[in-house]
Design a protein around this motif. Structure first.
Motif, PDB file in Angstrom:
ATOM      1  N   ILE A   5      -5.467  57.609  32.070  1.00  0.00           N
ATOM      2  CA  ILE A   5      -4.773  56.808  33.091  1.00  0.00           C
ATOM      3  C   ILE A   5      -5.549  56.871  34.400  1.00  0.00           C
ATOM      4  N   LYS A   6      -5.607  55.742  35.107  1.00  0.00           N
ATOM      5  CA  LYS A   6      -6.168  55.725  36.455  1.00  0.00           C
ATOM      6  C   LYS A   6      -5.230  54.928  37.353  1.00  0.00           C
ATOM      7  N   LEU A 126       9.167  41.823  32.400  1.00  0.00           N
ATOM      8  CA  LEU A 126      10.597  41.793  32.688  1.00  0.00           C
ATOM      9  C   LEU A 126      11.302  43.002  32.083  1.00  0.00           C
ATOM     10  N   GLU A 127      12.009  43.759  32.907  1.00  0.00           N
ATOM     11  CA  GLU A 127      12.854  44.889  32.504  1.00  0.00           C
ATOM     12  C   GLU A 127      12.079  46.017  31.832  1.00  0.00           C
ATOM     13  N   ARG A 128      10.771  46.115  32.094  1.00  0.00           N
ATOM     14  CA  ARG A 128       9.976  47.205  31.512  1.00  0.00           C
ATOM     15  C   ARG A 128       9.114  47.839  32.591  1.00  0.00           C
ATOM     16  N   THR A 129       8.752  49.103  32.363  1.00  0.00           N
ATOM     17  CA  THR A 129       7.958  49.861  33.321  1.00  0.00           C
ATOM     18  C   THR A 129       6.537  50.067  32.801  1.00  0.00           C
ATOM     19  N   GLY A 130       5.672  50.581  33.669  1.00  0.00           N
ATOM     20  CA  GLY A 130       4.276  50.767  33.301  1.00  0.00           C
ATOM     21  C   GLY A 130       4.077  51.777  32.193  1.00  0.00           C
ATOM     22  N   ASP A 131       4.862  52.853  32.172  1.00  0.00           N
ATOM     23  CA  ASP A 131       4.695  53.855  31.113  1.00  0.00           C
ATOM     24  C   ASP A 131       5.059  53.271  29.756  1.00  0.00           C
ATOM     25  N   ALA A 176       4.485  59.261  34.867  1.00  0.00           N
ATOM     26  CA  ALA A 176       5.167  58.833  33.646  1.00  0.00           C
ATOM     27  C   ALA A 176       4.185  58.247  32.638  1.00  0.00           C
ATOM     28  N   ALA A 177       3.157  57.556  33.128  1.00  0.00           N
ATOM     29  CA  ALA A 177       2.170  56.951  32.232  1.00  0.00           C
ATOM     30  C   ALA A 177       1.357  58.011  31.503  1.00  0.00           C
ATOM     31  N   ALA A 504      16.326  65.159  24.189  1.00  0.00           N
ATOM     32  CA  ALA A 504      15.660  66.292  24.821  1.00  0.00           C
ATOM     33  C   ALA A 504      15.559  66.127  26.336  1.00  0.00           C
ATOM     34  N   GLY A 505      15.925  64.943  26.825  1.00  0.00           N
ATOM     35  CA  GLY A 505      15.831  64.688  28.263  1.00  0.00           C
ATOM     36  C   GLY A 505      14.409  64.593  28.748  1.00  0.00           C
ATOM     37  N   GLN A 506      13.515  64.150  27.865  1.00  0.00           N
ATOM     38  CA  GLN A 506      12.100  64.043  28.210  1.00  0.00           C
ATOM     39  C   GLN A 506      11.626  62.600  28.105  1.00  0.00           C
TER      40      GLN A 506
END
Length: 506
Positions: A5-6, A126-131, A176-177, A504-506
């Motif tokens: 990741i960068k 839409l409705e999604r994140t980078g990770d 997160a990524a 697991a909350g991860q």
């Protein structure tokens, strides 16, 4: 294959030198009829308007799924740029992103490119994140590069050229990524194991082979593994499981694998138990199947394969959760001593079962495994099985059938299926369907007739899962593909792994 990741803020010019980094190609997305922005704009500036000129010339209109290589580029670190059409920006959702990613990987895999700088994960989905975008890109690439060639005398494919991918990501998503990279690789490895087990021929992937695979998994990932043989299964009074195994010369195995990521001992949290149907070949037994496509009945252990793959993925991710994998495995074959229609057998729970069709055998091995699962005092039990052709008729090959009376557990699994893009659909499990399983001669019949066949199969299993939260996944339509694309899919490993990640909350 190496993924990294960068962090890049494209509003600050050259974005941390990303375009000048060492790579064979930079992957850039272009929206249809849209002003260039983000990485595309910076690429255009770095190449003195090249992207704009290509678009104006009509060579790249941004239509979804189209790709164009620009060779011999100057002004950036890479010698080539791959433009990927994204379609219209206002409807760029997870499906459109998935199509764009696969189009990019297909174009790259057709070349000798070894290092890729990949900017698509930074697009506004839409409705999604980078990770999520990073993990999805990794899984798409690994799916496209998966080949099952172990059984060929001369493997068709040599070593892949692609070795390294660097994802640009918004600085806010960087942490997160990096987790997503680890999870994506672990998931892909687990899915590959599940695919491999499913694709192996039944003369190799026997119950004994699955037992050996479990022991190797235990050694590699520090799992506690027990493989129970015929005498130990008999001592447990698993009469239903043993009835299915009677007709084969291959000995049955009852496999128990424990991952203790949240610790062991009396104070350890209750585990989630995954139970996988492990029929390594299903002839139908005395109720023998038609000959057409019977070779595909090697896939009747894909539920077991998904348990193996999920445990491997969970162990590689190092999730802080306890998981138990239970796999009853045998063959279902016709023989002089095989179980017959009309036989009455006694399960581990003491329930007597009238066998009306020996091709409804998956539920007969799973019911004893569900009874065995009680000893772990589980927080939840999920069984996974290629259980019924009726589920394919109901849902086709897109959605896995989800059955549960526990709304909270069903909700968790549905949420996980959406996050993992491993679709499931909740099916009914009303008590009224139980009437179809009435028997004049035993406590229950093993089939309830043609109407709602997948529902009555789940109703049968529910009788043995009264003492804990339970859900059943019927993967008959999603575990493998037929025809020219014949092969195991690795599903529902993404769904199960996401469910455990969430727990697991991860």
């Amino acid at each position: 294959m190496d993924f990294s990741i960068k962090a890049c803020d494209w509003s600050k010019g050259a974005a941390n030198g990303f375009l000048n980094g060492k790579a064979d190609v930079v992957v850039i997305g272009v929206f249809e009829a849209q002003t260039l922005s983000g990485a595309a704009r910076e690429m255009d500036l770095a190449t003195k308007g090249l992207v704009t000129r290509v678009i104006k010339a009509g060579d790249m209109a941004g239509r979804a799924g189209t790709t164009l290589f620009l060779p011999e580029i100057t002004g950036i670190g890479a010698s080539r740029v791959l433009l990927v059409g994204l379609g219209k920006q206002d409807v760029f959702n997870q499906k459109a992103y998935g199509e764009a990613v696969r189009a990019a990987w297909r174009a790259i895999l057709g070349t000798k490119i070894a290092q890729v700088a990949f900017t698509l994960a930074q697009l506004p989905i839409l409705e999604r994140t980078g990770d999520w975008a990073v993990r999805t890109a990794i899984l798409a690439l690994r799916e496209l590069t998966y080949k099952f060639t172990q059984m060929k005398s001369k493997p068709e494919n040599g070593t892949r050229a692609l070795k390294k991918v660097v994802f640009s990501i918004d600085p806010a998503d960087e942490k997160a990524a990096k987790v997503a990279v680890k999870q994506g690789a672990a998931l892909a490895n687990g899915m590959d194991l599940t695919r491999d087990l499913g694709n192996l021929p039944p003369n190799i992937c026997t119950p004994t082979y699955l037992g050996q695979t479990a022991k190797k998994l235990g050694r590699d990932w520090k799992l506690k593994v027990e493989v129970l043989g015929q005498k130990q299964i008999e001592a447990l009074d698993m009469g239903s499981f043993l009835a299915v195994a009677k007709g084969s010369i291959e000995p049955p195995q009852f496999i128990v694998m424990q991952y203790q990521g949240a610790g062991s001992g009396k104070s350890a949290p209750a585990p989630v138990v995954l139970v996988g149907k492990g029929i390594t070949f299903d002839s139908g037994g005395i109720s023998i199947k038609p000959g057409e496509a019977m070779d595909e009945m090697k896939y009747d252990m894909c539920g077991a394969g998904s348990v193996f793959g999920t445990l491997r993925a969970v162990a590689e991710m190092g999730l802080k959760i306890n998981v138990v994998g239970i796999v009853p495995t045998c063959e279902n074959m016709p023989a002089g001593n095989a179980v017959k229609p009309g036989d009455i057998i006694t399960s581990m729970s003491g329930t007597t079962i009238e066998v009306l069709n020996t091709d409804a055998e998956g539920r007969l091995i799973l019911c004893d495994a569900l009874t065995y699962a009680e000893r772990f005092k589980p927080s939840a039990v999920v069984d996974i099985a290629t259980l019924t052709g009726a589920c394919i008729i109901a849902l086709g090959h897109h959605n896995t059938g989800l059955f549960s009376k526990d709304d909270a557990l069903a909700g968790e699994l549905l949420d996980a299926s959406r996050e993992a893009v491993d679709p499931a659909w909740r099916m009914p499990l009303d008590d009224e369907y139980q009437d179809q399983l009435k028997s004049n001669f035993a406590d229950v019949a093993n089939i309830g007739g043609r109407p709602a066949g997948s529902v009555t199969a789940a109703c049968f299993l529910s009788r043995f899962a009264q003492n804990y939260p339970w859900a059943h996944l019927d993967i008959a339509g999603t575990a493998w593909k037929s025809g020219a694309a014949k092969g195991a899919t690795g599903r529902p490993v993404p769904l199960l792994a996401q469910f455990l990640i969430d727990r697991a909350g991860q």
